[in-house]
Enzyme design. Structure first.
Site, short mmCIF file in Angstrom:
data_model
loop_
_atom_site.label_atom_id
_atom_site.label_comp_id
_atom_site.label_asym_id
_atom_site.label_seq_id
_atom_site.Cartn_x
_atom_site.Cartn_y
_atom_site.Cartn_z
N THR A 173 -14.98 6.99 11.02
CA THR A 173 -14.29 5.69 11.04
C THR A 173 -15.28 4.64 11.51
O THR A 173 -15.91 4.81 12.55
CB THR A 173 -13.07 5.71 11.99
N GLU B 186 -9.05 -2.33 6.93
CA GLU B 186 -8.09 -2.49 8.01
C GLU B 186 -8.60 -3.46 9.07
O GLU B 186 -9.79 -3.77 9.14
CB GLU B 186 -7.80 -1.15 8.70
N THR C 164 -4.09 0.31 5.89
CA THR C 164 -4.69 -0.39 4.76
C THR C 164 -3.93 -1.68 4.46
O THR C 164 -2.72 -1.67 4.29
CB THR C 164 -4.69 0.50 3.52
N HIS D 11 0.83 -1.20 0.00
CA HIS D 11 0.00 0.00 0.00
C HIS D 11 0.87 1.25 0.00
O HIS D 11 0.63 2.20 -0.76
CB HIS D 11 -0.90 -0.01 1.24
#
Length: 451
Positions: free
Chosen positions: A275, A220, A378, A154
């Site tokens: 989030t 995640e 990520t 990533h």
């Protein structure tokens, strides 16, 4: 697998027995995320009251009702009373051995053909509630949130998209890079995601403000801290898994255009608007069979410093968890079509382990508290299908991706729903899941409309 010889107390036990079945029939299906070997914790609301529970099949086991019915004794009772509160923080703060006693007692109580099966089944009407009938919330009060950048794939892709000569930050091979996030905007799975307004630099060089088009997801894992550490006293790598209570799915929604324009000291408004966190906490003990070797370091990487290196962490410090991201567009919803898969990746590809993240986080004496959240960053792998955000898939919005039904996306659109799932599988063990982490994007609110 045993960690004998280290200060990490976790070891395989009867609760990992793949042959065990539950008298709760829905826990025994092949596709169940929550067999008896999982037993993840949650906080739920039912009958106007909020309390802690445990998933078993398609049911929630009510810890408060079980305490009132005298199901537990000894250390298991101590843990059950802590877990029956309106947050799981008190449970998380207990020593791992006490929480392990509760897991063992739950396993015995819910196991088919167990000595207490008849009595347990009789109590089922009082202690079990269909999951569809409860409202699931955040599992704990989160006072600290740190998001890491631990996927080398990533990080390299992002660096190349930015045109950096060296796509990896200078410190990447020496430590797990991170930033402190915002806790007030961590919200439970299912909460609508309001498209943010913000400022960005357009392609013509002008600076603009308005509803952001470059809206992305980031797939995640989140780790929730159990017992904390005293300020000034670091958590050693050999002790890290004693301090990690469990894991959730985490969507680090990102407004990329805002992030790229503002990021001088680190992420700010491009990240802190929302989030999403899944409601089920899969415990570190439940995941023990799925610990695996840490991702290999590159040949040019410097040797790990002593506080971030141990033989045990290199041998089984990573987690073998398959993760998926899917998208359900408004058109798919209207046509009653299945969601389109965007990502298939695995947490074991992370360059840094959660143990290393926690050891580094506290290496300066930073004090962690029960319920603090650590994000993995990520989780992108090597293959194109394992890209875990749209920025990578679309090369920063310049190349549209085509979904299963022919629709195309450069970025996420209003009405799109992103759905995360996770599953740990290994030969010889029962596979366990994480449930879902979902979020539907709704249009930005006109700026100042509520003034």
């Amino acid at each position: 697998m045993s960690l004998t010889g280290t200060t990490d107390m976790l070891a395989l036990n009867k609760t990992h027995d793949a042959s065990a079945k539950s008298w709760v029939a829905s826990a025994n299906t092949n596709d169940s995320d929550f067999p008896i070997q999982n037993l993840p914790f949650c906080v739920f609301k039912h009958g106007g009251e909020t309390r802690g529970g445990v998933a078993i099949g398609d049911q929630v086991f009510d810890l408060r009702a079980a305490v009132q019915a005298n199901v537990f004794s000894g250390d298991a009772l101590i843990a059950a009373e802590a877990g029956s509160q309106t947050t799981l923080n008190a449970l998380m703060a207990l020593p791992p051995s006490i929480n392990s006693a509760l897991r063992a007692a739950l396993f015995d109580h819910l196991k088919a053909d167990g000595s207490a099966q008849a009595q347990a089944a009789e109590l089922g009407g009082k202690t079990l509630i269909p999951t569809k009938d409860v409202e699931l919330g955040l599992p704990c009060k989160i006072e600290g949130y740190t998001d890491f950048l631990t996927s080398i794939h990533h990080t390299e892709r992002h660096g190349k998209l930015k045109g950096l000569k060296d796509p990896l930050p200078p410190a990447f091979h020496s430590l797990p890079v991170a930033y402190h996030g915002r806790t007030s905007s961590i919200l439970p799975s299912g909460t609508q995601v309001v498209r943010p307004n913000g400022q960005w630099k357009d392609a013509d060089g002008s600076v603009k403000f308005g509803a952001v088009s470059a809206l992305d997801f980031e797939l995640e894992l989140g780790a929730l801290i159990g017992q904390g550490n005293t300020q000034g006293d670091p958590v050693l790598l050999s002790q890290a898994y004693q301090h990690l209570f469990g894991f959730c799915l985490l969507n680090d929604w990102s407004a990329k255009s805002i992030q790229w324009w503002e990021q001088v000291l680190g992420p700010f408004l491009g990240k802190n608007f929302h989030t999403s966190l899944s409601p089920w906490v899969v415990t570190t003990e439940a995941l023990l069979p799925f610990r695996t070797a840490a991702s290999p370091r590159t040949e040019s990487a410097p040797p790990l410093l002593a506080h971030l290196h141990s033989r045990e962490d290199r041998e089984y410090g990573a987690l073998d968890i398959e993760l998926q991201a899917r998208i359900l567009t408004p058109r798919m919803r209207d046509e009653k079509a299945a969601p389109s898969r965007l990502t298939l990746t695995n947490a074991k590809t992370l360059y840094w382990t959660f143990g290393q993240m926690l050891a580094h986080h506290t290496s300066n004496g930073c004090n962690m508290q029960p319920g603090d959240l650590i994000g993995s960053g990520t989780i992108s792998g090597v293959e194109p299908e394992s890209m875990a955000c749209m920025t990578e898939m679309t090369q920063a919005g310049t190349h549209a991706i085509t979904l299963d039904n022919g629709e195309q996306r450069n970025w996420l659109g209003d009405g799109d729903e992103v759905i995360f799932t996770g599953r740990a599988q290994r030969q010889g063990y029962a596979s366990i899941g994480f449930g879902e982490c979902r979020g539907v994007i709704i249009p930005a609110r006109p700026y100042g409309a509520n003034a």
